[in-house]
Write a protein that holds these residues in place. Sequence first.
Motif, PDB file in Angstrom:
ATOM      1  N   TYR A  26      13.307  44.296 102.970  1.00  0.00           N
ATOM      2  CA  TYR A  26      14.288  43.722 102.049  1.00  0.00           C
ATOM      3  C   TYR A  26      15.667  44.336 102.240  1.00  0.00           C
ATOM      4  O   TYR A  26      16.686  43.653 102.078  1.00  0.00           O
ATOM      5  CB  TYR A  26      13.844  43.903 100.596  1.00  0.00           C
ATOM      6  CG  TYR A  26      14.841  43.289  99.635  1.00  0.00           C
ATOM      7  CD1 TYR A  26      14.874  41.912  99.431  1.00  0.00           C
ATOM      8  CD2 TYR A  26      15.773  44.088  98.966  1.00  0.00           C
ATOM      9  CE1 TYR A  26      15.806  41.336  98.581  1.00  0.00           C
ATOM     10  CE2 TYR A  26      16.709  43.528  98.112  1.00  0.00           C
ATOM     11  CZ  TYR A  26      16.716  42.143  97.926  1.00  0.00           C
ATOM     12  OH  TYR A  26      17.646  41.584  97.100  1.00  0.00           O
ATOM     13  N   GLY A  27      15.708  45.619 102.627  1.00  0.00           N
ATOM     14  CA  GLY A  27      16.996  46.263 102.868  1.00  0.00           C
ATOM     15  C   GLY A  27      17.760  45.563 103.987  1.00  0.00           C
ATOM     16  O   GLY A  27      18.985  45.378 103.912  1.00  0.00           O
ATOM     17  N   PHE A  28      17.043  45.164 105.034  1.00  0.00           N
ATOM     18  CA  PHE A  28      17.637  44.428 106.150  1.00  0.00           C
ATOM     19  C   PHE A  28      18.136  43.069 105.681  1.00  0.00           C
ATOM     20  O   PHE A  28      19.256  42.652 105.999  1.00  0.00           O
ATOM     21  CB  PHE A  28      16.575  44.269 107.245  1.00  0.00           C
ATOM     22  CG  PHE A  28      17.036  43.501 108.454  1.00  0.00           C
ATOM     23  CD1 PHE A  28      17.750  44.130 109.467  1.00  0.00           C
ATOM     24  CD2 PHE A  28      16.741  42.144 108.589  1.00  0.00           C
ATOM     25  CE1 PHE A  28      18.158  43.432 110.594  1.00  0.00           C
ATOM     26  CE2 PHE A  28      17.151  41.433 109.707  1.00  0.00           C
ATOM     27  CZ  PHE A  28      17.866  42.082 110.713  1.00  0.00           C
ATOM     28  N   LEU A  29      17.297  42.377 104.911  1.00  0.00           N
ATOM     29  CA  LEU A  29      17.676  41.065 104.372  1.00  0.00           C
ATOM     30  C   LEU A  29      18.923  41.180 103.504  1.00  0.00           C
ATOM     31  O   LEU A  29      19.869  40.387 103.632  1.00  0.00           O
ATOM     32  CB  LEU A  29      16.521  40.485 103.559  1.00  0.00           C
ATOM     33  CG  LEU A  29      16.767  39.128 102.889  1.00  0.00           C
ATOM     34  CD1 LEU A  29      16.789  38.012 103.929  1.00  0.00           C
ATOM     35  CD2 LEU A  29      15.688  38.842 101.847  1.00  0.00           C
ATOM     36  N   ASP A  30      18.942  42.174 102.636  1.00  0.00           N
ATOM     37  CA  ASP A  30      20.060  42.360 101.721  1.00  0.00           C
ATOM     38  C   ASP A  30      21.351  42.699 102.465  1.00  0.00           C
ATOM     39  O   ASP A  30      22.439  42.264 102.074  1.00  0.00           O
ATOM     40  CB  ASP A  30      19.728  43.470 100.725  1.00  0.00           C
ATOM     41  CG  ASP A  30      20.722  43.536  99.582  1.00  0.00           C
ATOM     42  OD1 ASP A  30      20.894  42.532  98.885  1.00  0.00           O
ATOM     43  OD2 ASP A  30      21.347  44.601  99.401  1.00  0.00           O
ATOM     44  N   LYS A  31      21.238  43.428 103.552  1.00  0.00           N
ATOM     45  CA  LYS A  31      22.412  43.850 104.312  1.00  0.00           C
ATOM     46  C   LYS A  31      23.053  42.705 105.085  1.00  0.00           C
ATOM     47  O   LYS A  31      24.277  42.681 105.277  1.00  0.00           O
ATOM     48  CB  LYS A  31      22.014  44.956 105.289  1.00  0.00           C
ATOM     49  CG  LYS A  31      23.177  45.513 106.109  1.00  0.00           C
ATOM     50  CD  LYS A  31      22.721  46.650 107.010  1.00  0.00           C
ATOM     51  CE  LYS A  31      23.887  47.210 107.822  1.00  0.00           C
ATOM     52  NZ  LYS A  31      23.438  48.325 108.702  1.00  0.00           N
ATOM     53  N   TYR A  32      22.248  41.735 105.527  1.00  0.00           N
ATOM     54  CA  TYR A  32      22.759  40.694 106.424  1.00  0.00           C
ATOM     55  C   TYR A  32      22.760  39.284 105.836  1.00  0.00           C
ATOM     56  O   TYR A  32      23.197  38.344 106.504  1.00  0.00           O
ATOM     57  CB  TYR A  32      21.967  40.712 107.726  1.00  0.00           C
ATOM     58  CG  TYR A  32      22.229  41.959 108.536  1.00  0.00           C
ATOM     59  CD1 TYR A  32      23.464  42.171 109.130  1.00  0.00           C
ATOM     60  CD2 TYR A  32      21.246  42.940 108.673  1.00  0.00           C
ATOM     61  CE1 TYR A  32      23.721  43.327 109.859  1.00  0.00           C
ATOM     62  CE2 TYR A  32      21.492  44.094 109.399  1.00  0.00           C
ATOM     63  CZ  TYR A  32      22.732  44.284 109.988  1.00  0.00           C
ATOM     64  OH  TYR A  32      22.981  45.437 110.701  1.00  0.00           O
ATOM     65  N   LYS A  33      22.324  39.113 104.591  1.00  0.00           N
ATOM     66  CA  LYS A  33      22.371  37.788 103.968  1.00  0.00           C
ATOM     67  C   LYS A  33      23.813  37.413 103.619  1.00  0.00           C
ATOM     68  O   LYS A  33      24.701  38.278 103.546  1.00  0.00           O
ATOM     69  CB  LYS A  33      21.509  37.765 102.706  1.00  0.00           C
ATOM     70  CG  LYS A  33      22.067  38.615 101.565  1.00  0.00           C
ATOM     71  CD  LYS A  33      21.125  38.604 100.369  1.00  0.00           C
ATOM     72  CE  LYS A  33      21.670  39.465  99.229  1.00  0.00           C
ATOM     73  NZ  LYS A  33      20.736  39.503  98.076  1.00  0.00           N
ATOM     74  N   PHE A  34      24.052  36.120 103.416  1.00  0.00           N
ATOM     75  CA  PHE A  34      25.359  35.686 102.929  1.00  0.00           C
ATOM     76  C   PHE A  34      25.487  36.154 101.487  1.00  0.00           C
ATOM     77  O   PHE A  34      24.641  35.857 100.645  1.00  0.00           O
ATOM     78  CB  PHE A  34      25.484  34.166 103.006  1.00  0.00           C
ATOM     79  CG  PHE A  34      26.758  33.634 102.397  1.00  0.00           C
ATOM     80  CD1 PHE A  34      27.950  33.662 103.108  1.00  0.00           C
ATOM     81  CD2 PHE A  34      26.774  33.133 101.102  1.00  0.00           C
ATOM     82  CE1 PHE A  34      29.130  33.189 102.553  1.00  0.00           C
ATOM     83  CE2 PHE A  34      27.936  32.658 100.531  1.00  0.00           C
ATOM     84  CZ  PHE A  34      29.118  32.695 101.255  1.00  0.00           C
ATOM     85  N   HIS A  35      26.549  36.883 101.193  1.00  0.00           N
ATOM     86  CA  HIS A  35      26.776  37.410  99.850  1.00  0.00           C
ATOM     87  C   HIS A  35      28.272  37.420  99.615  1.00  0.00           C
ATOM     88  O   HIS A  35      29.027  38.053 100.371  1.00  0.00           O
ATOM     89  CB  HIS A  35      26.194  38.819  99.731  1.00  0.00           C
ATOM     90  CG  HIS A  35      26.326  39.417  98.364  1.00  0.00           C
ATOM     91  ND1 HIS A  35      27.385  40.219  98.003  1.00  0.00           N
ATOM     92  CD2 HIS A  35      25.529  39.312  97.274  1.00  0.00           C
ATOM     93  CE1 HIS A  35      27.242  40.596  96.747  1.00  0.00           C
ATOM     94  NE2 HIS A  35      26.118  40.057  96.281  1.00  0.00           N
TER      95      HIS A  35
END
Length: 214
Positions: A26-35
């Motif tokens: 999830y850390g990877f997802l959170d770092k690279y998702k559109f936000h």
Amino acid sequence: MGNLDPITIAIIAANVLVSLKGFKDYGFLDKYKFHVGGVQRGEQIRMISSGFLHVDMQHLLFNMITLFFFAGIVIDYLGNGGFVFVYLGSLLLGNLLSLYFHKNEYHYSAVGASGAVTGVLYSAILLRPEMQIIVFVIPMPAYVFGIGYLLYSIYGMKKRIGNIGHDAHFGGAIGGYLITLVLATWIFERNLLMVGLLAIPIVLLFVLKRTGNI
């Protein structure tokens, strides 16, 4: 439709590998998702990296199957370089439109290749508007589907239907439309009517935004 060219394989593989990493980390997802907040802080990599992440296997499969069916048409007409240009350009424009519509929503986030895939789909429709697309077992001309899909996307954006990035889909379609017209100027001579028809929902969106109706 359905030709599995090496460049299509490479893009599908990239989506699968990055998405699988995101499923487990999830850390990877959170770092690279559109936000929105992250992008506004200067994390521009999210504008591209988010397009290779997906929320689950169903999301990933749907996008990759759609890409598989329509990538070959774009490659046949525009070549590998043109296809990559359409794919990445549509991905970026999809996220730019999302940023435009959600710029005041600091916590807004999204993932998925839907913008890029919709751009490839709209490019294929512009290149082959006469082809048939089957929707719920009902065949229809590709251009009818394309116009209808974008009109539904406008409705989805207005009503905020589901947990779906309708704006990213729409921005991707704009990217596929514009890039294809730049790379294949012959379309203006052969299918000027289709160029105009497929532009209708795009013009409508910005009229609605300008008048405050979306």
